[in-house]
Design a protein around this motif. Structure first.
Motif, PDB file in Angstrom:
ATOM      1  N   ARG A  12       0.827  -1.210   0.000  1.00 15.80           N
ATOM      2  CA  ARG A  12       0.000   0.000   0.000  1.00 15.80           C
ATOM      3  C   ARG A  12       0.857   1.254   0.000  1.00 15.80           C
ATOM      4  NH1 ARG A  12      -4.452   0.564   4.445  1.00 15.80           N
ATOM      5  NH2 ARG A  12      -4.467   2.633   3.529  1.00 15.80           N
ATOM      6  N   LYS A  13       2.047   1.154   0.590  1.00 14.50           N
ATOM      7  CA  LYS A  13       2.992   2.285   0.616  1.00 14.50           C
ATOM      8  C   LYS A  13       3.700   2.454  -0.724  1.00 14.50           C
ATOM      9  CE  LYS A  13       3.025   4.183   4.721  1.00 14.50           C
ATOM     10  NZ  LYS A  13       3.053   5.638   4.945  1.00 14.50           N
ATOM     11  N   GLY A  14       3.464   1.509  -1.634  1.00 14.56           N
ATOM     12  CA  GLY A  14       4.052   1.641  -2.968  1.00 14.56           C
ATOM     13  C   GLY A  14       5.327   0.858  -3.178  1.00 14.56           C
ATOM     14  N   TYR A  15       5.731   0.062  -2.186  1.00 14.75           N
ATOM     15  CA  TYR A  15       6.941  -0.735  -2.362  1.00 14.75           C
ATOM     16  C   TYR A  15       6.625  -1.999  -3.158  1.00 14.75           C
ATOM     17  CZ  TYR A  15       8.381   2.147   1.609  1.00 14.75           C
ATOM     18  OH  TYR A  15       8.649   3.192   2.436  1.00 14.75           O
ATOM     19  N   ARG A  16       7.658  -2.528  -3.813  1.00 19.14           N
ATOM     20  CA  ARG A  16       7.527  -3.841  -4.445  1.00 19.14           C
ATOM     21  C   ARG A  16       7.968  -4.858  -3.416  1.00 19.14           C
ATOM     22  NH1 ARG A  16      10.984  -3.601  -9.657  1.00 19.14           N
ATOM     23  NH2 ARG A  16      10.300  -5.756  -9.860  1.00 19.14           N
ATOM     24  N   VAL A  17       7.075  -5.766  -3.068  1.00 23.83           N
ATOM     25  CA  VAL A  17       7.310  -6.625  -1.913  1.00 23.83           C
ATOM     26  C   VAL A  17       7.291  -8.102  -2.287  1.00 23.83           C
ATOM     27  CG1 VAL A  17       6.557  -7.145   0.449  1.00 23.83           C
ATOM     28  CG2 VAL A  17       6.091  -4.895  -0.523  1.00 23.83           C
ATOM     29  N   ASP A  18       8.284  -8.842  -1.787  1.00 23.51           N
ATOM     30  CA  ASP A  18       8.275 -10.296  -1.877  1.00 23.51           C
ATOM     31  C   ASP A  18       8.267 -10.863  -0.469  1.00 23.51           C
ATOM     32  OD1 ASP A  18       8.408 -10.401  -4.679  1.00 23.51           O
ATOM     33  OD2 ASP A  18      10.576 -10.102  -4.629  1.00 23.51           O
ATOM     34  N   LEU A  19       7.854 -12.124  -0.371  1.00 23.50           N
ATOM     35  CA  LEU A  19       7.768 -12.765   0.943  1.00 23.50           C
ATOM     36  C   LEU A  19       8.551 -14.074   0.944  1.00 23.50           C
ATOM     37  CD1 LEU A  19       6.463 -13.147   3.771  1.00 23.50           C
ATOM     38  CD2 LEU A  19       4.476 -14.134   2.620  1.00 23.50           C
ATOM     39  N   ALA A  20       9.360 -14.256   1.995  1.00 28.11           N
ATOM     40  CA  ALA A  20      10.024 -15.535   2.230  1.00 28.11           C
ATOM     41  C   ALA A  20       9.564 -16.047   3.579  1.00 28.11           C
ATOM     42  CB  ALA A  20      11.538 -15.358   2.208  1.00 28.11           C
ATOM     43  N   ARG A  21       9.279 -17.369   3.662  1.00 26.50           N
ATOM     44  CA  ARG A  21       8.714 -17.897   4.902  1.00 26.50           C
ATOM     45  C   ARG A  21       9.720 -18.647   5.763  1.00 26.50           C
ATOM     46  NH1 ARG A  21       4.461 -17.896   1.332  1.00 26.50           N
ATOM     47  NH2 ARG A  21       2.523 -17.020   2.113  1.00 26.50           N
ATOM     48  N   ASP A  22      10.945 -18.779   5.280  1.00 28.17           N
ATOM     49  CA  ASP A  22      11.990 -19.363   6.127  1.00 28.17           C
ATOM     50  C   ASP A  22      13.349 -18.805   5.712  1.00 28.17           C
ATOM     51  OD1 ASP A  22      13.367 -21.149   4.151  1.00 28.17           O
ATOM     52  OD2 ASP A  22      11.368 -22.064   4.074  1.00 28.17           O
ATOM     53  N   GLY A  23      14.365 -19.128   6.507  1.00 30.00           N
ATOM     54  CA  GLY A  23      15.688 -18.541   6.291  1.00 30.00           C
ATOM     55  C   GLY A  23      16.316 -18.919   4.967  1.00 30.00           C
ATOM     56  N   GLU A  24      16.131 -20.160   4.576  1.00 29.59           N
ATOM     57  CA  GLU A  24      16.744 -20.593   3.318  1.00 29.59           C
ATOM     58  C   GLU A  24      16.116 -19.893   2.118  1.00 29.59           C
ATOM     59  OE1 GLU A  24      16.806 -24.848   2.978  1.00 29.59           O
ATOM     60  OE2 GLU A  24      18.194 -25.017   4.676  1.00 29.59           O
ATOM     61  N   ALA A  25      14.790 -19.782   2.155  1.00 27.44           N
ATOM     62  CA  ALA A  25      14.099 -19.074   1.069  1.00 27.44           C
ATOM     63  C   ALA A  25      14.563 -17.618   1.015  1.00 27.44           C
ATOM     64  CB  ALA A  25      12.592 -19.148   1.273  1.00 27.44           C
ATOM     65  N   ALA A  26      14.785 -17.032   2.200  1.00 30.59           N
ATOM     66  CA  ALA A  26      15.244 -15.637   2.256  1.00 30.59           C
ATOM     67  C   ALA A  26      16.596 -15.492   1.581  1.00 30.59           C
ATOM     68  CB  ALA A  26      15.330 -15.174   3.711  1.00 30.59           C
ATOM     69  N   LEU A  27      17.519 -16.410   1.895  1.00 32.69           N
ATOM     70  CA  LEU A  27      18.863 -16.333   1.312  1.00 32.69           C
ATOM     71  C   LEU A  27      18.818 -16.516  -0.197  1.00 32.69           C
ATOM     72  CD1 LEU A  27      20.801 -18.256   4.077  1.00 32.69           C
ATOM     73  CD2 LEU A  27      21.270 -15.920   3.321  1.00 32.69           C
ATOM     74  N   GLU A  28      17.941 -17.412  -0.614  1.00 32.53           N
ATOM     75  CA  GLU A  28      17.819 -17.663  -2.043  1.00 32.53           C
ATOM     76  C   GLU A  28      17.306 -16.417  -2.774  1.00 32.53           C
ATOM     77  OE1 GLU A  28      15.527 -21.134  -4.307  1.00 32.53           O
ATOM     78  OE2 GLU A  28      16.768 -21.775  -2.609  1.00 32.53           O
ATOM     79  N   LEU A  29      16.230 -15.831  -2.223  1.00 33.83           N
ATOM     80  CA  LEU A  29      15.644 -14.651  -2.865  1.00 33.83           C
ATOM     81  C   LEU A  29      16.581 -13.453  -2.798  1.00 33.83           C
ATOM     82  CD1 LEU A  29      11.908 -14.788  -1.741  1.00 33.83           C
ATOM     83  CD2 LEU A  29      12.727 -14.652  -4.093  1.00 33.83           C
TER      84      LEU A  29
END
Ligand code: CA
Length: 260
Positions: A39-56
């Motif tokens: 809503r603030k205008g950012y482009r947002v992605d979501l990771a649900r665990d640490g490994e997914a975060a590192l990958e993204l």
């Protein structure tokens, strides 16, 4: 002719939307954050665990990472450490648990730029995100394309203003690199920002409040320890003897004085 052109109007809306990665395993919180950040205008992605975060985040294309500490697979500290080790300097805002005060210190040590304690106030979180992104843009504007090409290897050719020299040390504000007691290395976002304030005010008393205001962009930040932690890190980099500093002096009860 350029003189006849209408005044350039640069607004925030013309800048590309900042990219934010939300790393959160609690579904309700995750969805709330994603919704409100979009809503603030950012482009947002979501990771649900640490490994997914590192990958993204591995691609390095995020401007800011909102990082929960308690995560499956790899916790927030590990994620942050690994990102920094891989040269990823996206702003990191860490979400820590209220009953784990050590998390704050450990989080900042692992390379986070700021933290918030859960349960957080949404308006404050959004303000912090905006502050960190503004700070990142401010630092990026000082560095520009030249720094990306040179990566700090071009010693000697730097314009005076981008480099601070004191004693046997220097700090390059375009590349974030500095000659420290451990050799030439990259400083953290906060270390660079604090040194920038010092560089503007040699020999002057810089109140801790001013550093909070300018570097953390939150005049009523609840914890002045964030400043002290960065000062400790800077003294480690530039002071042979932290108890008898030559450059970064404490001014009792007020703040600091930088002596080039
Ligand atoms: Ca969690």
């Amino acid at each position: 002719m350029s003189a006849a052109e209408p005044t350039a109007k640069v607004t925030a809306a013309e800048e590309p939307a900042s990219r934010v990665l939300v790393v959160e395993d609690e579904e309700a919180i995750a969805q709330g954050l994603v919704y409100n950040l979009r809503r603030k205008g950012y482009r947002v992605d979501l990771a649900r665990d640490g490994e997914a975060a590192l990958e993204l985040a591995g691609g390095g294309s995020y401007d800011l990472i909102l990082l929960d500490v308690r995560l499956p697979k790899a916790d927030g500290f590990e994620v942050c450490q690994r990102l920094r080790r891989d040269g990823n300097f996206a702003a990191v805002l860490m979400l820590t648990a209220r009953d784990q005060p050590d998390d704050i210190v450990y989080g900042l040590k692992s390379g986070a730029d700021d933290y918030m304690v859960k349960p957080f106030d949404l308006a404050e979180l959004l303000a912090r995100v905006e502050g960190l992104l503004r700070r990142a843009r401010w630092l990026a504007n000082g560095s520009s394309a030249e720094a990306e090409n040179g990566a700090g290897a071009d010693d000697g050719g730097d314009p005076e203003s981008s480099r601070l020299t004191f004693g046997e040390f220097w700090v390059d504000f375009r590349t974030w690199r500095a000659a420290t007691l451990d050799g030439v290395r990259e400083l953290s976002r906060k270390e660079i920002a604090v040194m920038q304030v010092f560089a503007e005010k040699p020999n002057e008393v810089v109140p801790r409040r001013e550093l909070l205001d300018r570097v953390w962009e939150l005049p009523n930040h609840p914890n002045t320890r964030v400043v002290d932690n960065v000062i400790v890190a800077l003294r480690k980099a530039f002071e042979e003897n932290s108890w008898r500093p030559r450059h970064i002096h404490s001014v009792r009860g007020v703040g600091y004085r930088f002596v080039p």
